[in-house]
Structures are given as C-alpha cells and as structure tokens.
Write an enzyme that holds these catalytic residues in place. Structure first.
Site, PDB file in Angstrom:
ATOM      1  N   GLY A 169       0.836  -1.196   0.000  1.00 54.20           N
ATOM      2  CA  GLY A 169       0.000   0.000   0.000  1.00 54.20           C
ATOM      3  C   GLY A 169       0.871   1.244   0.000  1.00 54.20           C
ATOM      4  O   GLY A 169       2.086   1.174   0.261  1.00 54.20           O
ATOM      5  N   GLN A 226       2.594  10.013   1.886  1.00 50.70           N
ATOM      6  CA  GLN A 226       3.963   9.491   1.942  1.00 50.70           C
ATOM      7  C   GLN A 226       4.844  10.001   0.791  1.00 50.70           C
ATOM      8  O   GLN A 226       6.061   9.915   0.863  1.00 50.70           O
ATOM      9  CB  GLN A 226       3.948   7.955   1.928  1.00 50.70           C
ATOM     10  N   CYS A 250       6.001  -0.207   7.313  1.00 52.40           N
ATOM     11  CA  CYS A 250       5.663   1.054   6.647  1.00 52.40           C
ATOM     12  C   CYS A 250       6.846   1.476   5.793  1.00 52.40           C
ATOM     13  O   CYS A 250       7.990   1.474   6.273  1.00 52.40           O
ATOM     14  CB  CYS A 250       5.344   2.125   7.695  1.00 52.40           C
ATOM     15  N   LEU A 251       6.555   1.854   4.551  1.00 50.68           N
ATOM     16  CA  LEU A 251       7.639   2.264   3.652  1.00 50.68           C
ATOM     17  C   LEU A 251       8.278   3.574   4.136  1.00 50.68           C
ATOM     18  O   LEU A 251       9.392   3.884   3.743  1.00 50.68           O
ATOM     19  CB  LEU A 251       7.106   2.409   2.226  1.00 50.68           C
ATOM     20  N   HIS A 293      -4.304   1.308   7.929  1.00 51.95           N
ATOM     21  CA  HIS A 293      -2.949   1.875   8.021  1.00 51.95           C
ATOM     22  C   HIS A 293      -2.816   3.046   7.030  1.00 51.95           C
ATOM     23  O   HIS A 293      -2.312   4.118   7.392  1.00 51.95           O
ATOM     24  CB  HIS A 293      -1.935   0.756   7.703  1.00 51.95           C
ATOM     25  N   GLU A 294      -3.259   2.831   5.778  1.00 51.54           N
ATOM     26  CA  GLU A 294      -3.123   3.887   4.756  1.00 51.54           C
ATOM     27  C   GLU A 294      -4.015   5.086   5.086  1.00 51.54           C
ATOM     28  O   GLU A 294      -3.619   6.235   4.898  1.00 51.54           O
ATOM     29  CB  GLU A 294      -3.467   3.344   3.363  1.00 51.54           C
ATOM     30  N   HIS A 338      -2.435   7.384   7.456  1.00 51.93           N
ATOM     31  CA  HIS A 338      -1.487   8.327   6.833  1.00 51.93           C
ATOM     32  C   HIS A 338      -2.208   9.596   6.388  1.00 51.93           C
ATOM     33  O   HIS A 338      -1.668  10.699   6.498  1.00 51.93           O
ATOM     34  CB  HIS A 338      -0.821   7.692   5.610  1.00 51.93           C
TER      35      HIS A 338
HETATM   36  O1  K1U Z   1       4.039   2.340   3.962  1.00 55.76           O
HETATM   37  C1  K1U Z   1       2.962   1.855   3.748  1.00 55.76           C
HETATM   38  O2  K1U Z   1       1.955   2.421   4.092  1.00 55.76           O
HETATM   39  C2  K1U Z   1       2.894   0.506   3.057  1.00 55.76           C
HETATM   40  C3  K1U Z   1       2.880  -0.655   4.008  1.00 55.76           C
HETATM   41  C4  K1U Z   1       1.462  -1.147   4.139  1.00 55.76           C
HETATM   42  C5  K1U Z   1       1.184  -2.121   5.250  1.00 55.76           C
HETATM   43  C6  K1U Z   1       1.870  -3.293   5.400  1.00 55.76           C
HETATM   44  C7  K1U Z   1       1.562  -4.163   6.417  1.00 55.76           C
HETATM   45  C8  K1U Z   1       0.544  -3.891   7.265  1.00 55.76           C
HETATM   46  C9  K1U Z   1      -0.135  -2.698   7.134  1.00 55.76           C
HETATM   47  C10 K1U Z   1       0.177  -1.829   6.114  1.00 55.76           C
HETATM   48  C11 K1U Z   1       3.771  -1.731   3.440  1.00 55.76           C
HETATM   49  O3  K1U Z   1       3.570  -2.200   2.379  1.00 55.76           O
HETATM   50  S1  K1U Z   1       5.093  -2.251   4.418  1.00 55.76           S
HETATM   51  C12 K1U Z   1       5.963  -3.460   3.482  1.00 55.76           C
HETATM   52  C13 K1U Z   1       5.259  -4.743   3.238  1.00 55.76           C
HETATM   53  O4  K1U Z   1       5.174  -5.099   2.092  1.00 55.76           O
HETATM   54  C14 K1U Z   1       4.643  -5.595   4.269  1.00 55.76           C
HETATM   55  C15 K1U Z   1       4.979  -5.521   5.605  1.00 55.76           C
HETATM   56  C16 K1U Z   1       4.373  -6.345   6.551  1.00 55.76           C
HETATM   57  C17 K1U Z   1       3.438  -7.273   6.152  1.00 55.76           C
HETATM   58  C18 K1U Z   1       3.084  -7.355   4.808  1.00 55.76           C
HETATM   59  C19 K1U Z   1       3.714  -6.543   3.884  1.00 55.76           C
HETATM   60 ZN    ZN Z   2       2.758   3.337   6.076  1.00 54.57          ZN
END
Ligand code: K1U
Ligand code: ZN
Length: 170
Positions: free
Chosen positions: A46, A51, A92-93, A134-135, A138
C-alpha cells in the site's frame, strides 16, 4: 511514469492532514500511476499520497500474491467497523525496517471514489482491512509507530534521526 521519493519518519510532513480530491483529471491519473509504480518498486502492499508529499485523500494498494491487482481508493471513508479486533504485524515504507503488532478492527466497510469519480463500497477483512486502516491513518497524519509504546517510539525516532545525521540507512 515516475518513481516518487517516499518521506521518511520522523519527517514532519508525514503529519499533514490530507484534503479531499476534487479534480478527477489527467494529473490525478498520473499521480495514481506513479504511486503504484513507487509502491511496486518498494515491494509495498500500500501507499498513501501523504507518503509522497502530496496531501490529497488518495491511497493505492495491491495485496495480491501475483502483484497484478492495483487498487486506487480516492476520498476513502470507513462506514462500518467490526467490534472484533485483530493484532497484525505492520510495516511502513516511511519507517523502513521496523515491524510491530498493531490492534485494528478485523473487518471494515469502506466507501470510496475511483479515478472517474464513481462511488464504490467494499467490505474488507484481515490483511486488506489492516492495510486500508494503516493507509487511511497516513491521510490524517498518523504513522503506525504512534500506536507503539512511548519507549519503542522514542527508540525508533532516535534511530532514524541518527541515521539522518550520519547520512546512513536506519
Ligand atoms: O508504507 C505503507 O503504508 C505501506 C505498508 C502497508 C502495510 C503493510 C503491512 C501492514 C499494514 C500496512 C507496506 O507495504 S510495508 C511493506 C510490506 O510489504 C509488508 C509488511 C508487513 C506485512 C506485509 C507486507
Ligand atoms: Zn505506512
């Protein structure tokens, strides 16, 4: 298409509250495409416009295994939330390398607009529900580390500030 720079915690711009999208034009399509490219390039599931320092209510997602199911949610609003909660590991990226459990509603219903301005409603569970919440956080200037204990948050903040000072990766 372009890769967009992602703001890194504790950048103050991550706490900006996004404004609703009002123009459903070519620029919005370009932004959504660039955000999807940036998300795929960073292996995220996401990304919120906040961001990439664009303060509009727009999120992109792809939680599919094959990474061929891009979603664009504009002006999303949660209309229903389950009482049942779950604790899932989040990343989170904007806070690279940090993963921790956050408690969220297990199921939600979200109303949103697509790139043509047409309204849709979706029911989401588990990882998709977690990712949307989560998004959407943000978009109101909230980063997932704010759900962690003050001690964990301050350790994370110091780690990122130190990396910034030394121009290294956190
Ligand atoms: O930065 C962001 O908002 C993107 C974030 C989204 C997210 C991942 C996991 C749980 C809630 C929200 C990411 O993509 S982090 C990287 C990722 O690919 C990931 C991390 C943990 C679990 C699954 C994927
Ligand atoms: Zn995030």
């Amino acid at each position: 298409m372009a890769l967009l720079p992602i703001l890194c915690y504790p950048d103050a711009r991550l706490h900006t509250v996004a404004k609703p999208v009002s123009a459903f034009d070519h620029d919005l399509e370009v932004l959504a495409k660039d955000m999807l490219e940036t998300m795929y390039d960073s292996n995220g599931i996401g990304l919120a416009a906040t961001q990439v320092d664009v303060h509009l209510r727009l999120i992109v997602m792809d939680t599919s295994e094959e990474r061929h199911d891009p979603w664009v949610l504009i002006n999303p609003e949660i209309t229903e939330k389950s009482d049942e909660m779950l604790i899932a590991e989040e990343g989170c990226l904007s806070v690279p390398g940090i993963f921790d459990g956050v408690e969220r509603a297990k199921e939600i219903r979200v109303s949103y607009l697509d790139l043509k301005g047409e309204r849709h409603s979706l029911h989401a569970t588990e990882l998709i529900a977690v990712c949307i919440q989560h998004e959407m956080d943000h978009l109101i200037g909230r980063v997932f580390v704010e759900y962690l204990s003050p001690l964990k948050r301050s350790r994370i903040k110091n780690k990122f500030l130190k990396a910034q000072r030394h121009n290294t990766t956190p």
